[in-house]
Structures are given as structure tokens and as C-alpha cells.
Design a protein around this motif. Structure first.
Motif, PDB file in Angstrom:
ATOM      1  N   PRO A  57    -118.344  45.627 -59.002  1.00 12.98           N
ATOM      2  CA  PRO A  57    -117.357  46.709 -59.002  1.00 12.98           C
ATOM      3  C   PRO A  57    -117.385  47.600 -57.762  1.00 12.98           C
ATOM      4  N   ALA A  58    -118.537  47.652 -57.087  1.00 18.26           N
ATOM      5  CA  ALA A  58    -118.636  48.459 -55.870  1.00 18.26           C
ATOM      6  C   ALA A  58    -118.160  47.699 -54.633  1.00 18.26           C
ATOM      7  N   GLY A  59    -117.762  46.436 -54.824  1.00 21.69           N
ATOM      8  CA  GLY A  59    -117.300  45.632 -53.703  1.00 21.69           C
ATOM      9  C   GLY A  59    -118.408  44.876 -52.992  1.00 21.69           C
ATOM     10  N   GLU A  60    -119.641  44.976 -53.486  1.00 23.88           N
ATOM     11  CA  GLU A  60    -120.750  44.281 -52.844  1.00 23.88           C
ATOM     12  C   GLU A  60    -120.660  42.776 -53.116  1.00 23.88           C
ATOM     13  N   LEU A  61    -120.947  41.986 -52.074  1.00 24.63           N
ATOM     14  CA  LEU A  61    -120.873  40.533 -52.186  1.00 24.63           C
ATOM     15  C   LEU A  61    -122.057  40.003 -52.990  1.00 24.63           C
ATOM     16  N   VAL A  62    -121.745  39.232 -54.023  1.00 16.01           N
ATOM     17  CA  VAL A  62    -122.769  38.629 -54.870  1.00 16.01           C
ATOM     18  C   VAL A  62    -122.949  37.150 -54.531  1.00 16.01           C
ATOM     19  N   ALA A  63    -121.842  36.437 -54.322  1.00 15.85           N
ATOM     20  CA  ALA A  63    -121.911  35.000 -54.059  1.00 15.85           C
ATOM     21  C   ALA A  63    -120.643  34.538 -53.358  1.00 15.85           C
TER      22      ALA A  63
END
Length: 215
Positions: A57-63
Motif C-alpha cells: 500500500p505504500a508503493g514499496e516494491l515487493v516482487a
């Protein structure tokens, strides 16, 4: 898209194979895909896939999810009796870096309980009884840890960094399957492994190639 807490790998984050399978199912496109985990998949968090990128939700890249092309990563099968004997030698029963892992954790009575032991030729093998509810993510998960245990040693944990898989078919509920894994090479902190899942009749259900990273 959400990784439920029961599908953890290391405590507090999603199992790599299960998470990758969920991401692959949600991504656009068809055919085999490769999932690169950029950080441990968060649990119980709404995630989105846009343009092949999984973000929180914060826009951080997970994959990242990309087409994989041909996956030629088949590890030869063994019979169920051999797999059961190998599982009795599963080193994770004595020492496990992530004992609550949904796939291979001995503490999880509600997990997949895939316990890959070494064969004389260095491959791993384990029996796998398919759960009551099976999805493509179940196959991705089953193709995850048996490869890692081809390189894991006491005091030297690894985590999944990248996996590309093809699912040929889903096992039926309760099917007695066999999963095999093999280490291809180690390059510094990276290990390349292959895994394969076979149904009760010996048919290939899925195959994967993966890169594991030493912690």
C-alpha cells in the motif's frame, strides 16, 4: 491480493513459493513466469500487481513478475518408498532455520509437511500428500523448499530469491505425490536449483528453477 498469515515461510513473511504462485496468478499474460522477490512478502497486507510489479500500500516494491520462456528444469523422479525413506533423513527435523514454514516446517501440523531428505546422488526427495484444497499456488509452494534443501546445511540458511515455474496439472485432494530437488551450482552467495513434482501415476505436475540466496 493478500498473503494470509498461515502461508508464512520465515516468521513474519510469506513462504516464497506460495507467494510467488499468488503473484504469478494475478499477473497479466500467459505461459510460464518468473518471480523475483525484492523483499520478504508481507503477510495480511493488500498487495497489487501492475505492469509486472507487486507493490504494497505504500508503493514499496515487493516482487517482479516476468515471462520465463521455456522452463527445462525437470529433476528425475523416485518412487514413493524411496521418497519416504529420504524424508526420514530430513535434516530440518533436527535443525531448521524456519521451523514454522508452511511448506517444510516440522512445527506446522497444518502445513504441507514436505520434508526433503538427501538421496545418495545429492538430490532431495520427499512424499507430498496434497491437501483438501489445491491451487496453482500449492504447486508453486511444493516446488519451493525441496530445492532449497539441496543446498541448505546446518548454520548456513538460504532464502528464495527468484523462481520460475510451470504447472502442468494440479494434484487431486489427498493424492500421494513425490517431489524431487537438485542443486545445479553455487556461485558465491547464490545457488541455482531445480525441482519437480510428480503425481501418484508418475506424471509430471510441475517443474521450477530457482535461485536461493545465502543469508
Amino acid at each position: 491480493m493478500r498473503i494470509e498469515s498461515r502461508y508464512n515461510g520465515p516468521a513474519g513473511s510469506g513462504n516464497g513459493g506460495w507467494s510467488a504462485g499468488i503473484f504469478a496468478a494475478e499477473a497479466d499474460g500467459s505461459g510460464p513466469v518468473e518471480v523475483t522477490l525484492r523483499r520478504p512478502p508481507p503477510l495480511e497486507t493488500e498487495l497489487t500487481v501492475v505492469g509486472g510489479e507487486v507493490r504494497d500500500p505504500a508503493g514499496e516494491l515487493v516482487a517482479e513478475v516476468r515471462p520465463a520462456g521455456v522452463i527445462d528444469a525437470v529433476v528425475p523422479p523416485v518412487d514413493l518408498e524411496t521418497a519416504v525413506a529420504a524424508a526420514a533423513r530430513y535434516p530440518g527435523l533436527v535443525e531448521h532455520p524456519f521451523p514454522s514454514c508452511y511448506v517444510c516446517g516440522p512445527q506446522r501440523a497444518d502445513g504441507l509437511r514436505i520434508f526433503p531428505g538427501r538421496l545418495p546422488d545429492g538430490r532431495t526427495a520427499a512424499p507430498f500428500r496434497a491437501p483438501a484444497q489445491v491451487s496453482a499456488a500449492t504447486v508453486w509452494a511444493a516446488l519451493d523448499c525441496p530445492g532449497g534443501w539441496a543446498v541448505l546445511t546446518p548454520g548456513r540458511p538460504y532464502l528464495l530469491g527468484r523462481i520460475a515455474a510451470v504447472v502442468e496439472a494440479l494434484p487431486g485432494a489427498g493424492d500421494e505425490c513425490v517431489v524431487t530437488g537438485a542443486l545445479l551450482r553455487v556461485d558465491g552467495r547464490k545457488a541455482l536449483v531445480h525441482t519437480s513434482l510428480y503425481g501418484p501415476d508418475g506424471s509430471l505436475l510441475g517443474a521450477a528453477r530457482a535461485t536461493w540466496i545465502a543469508c
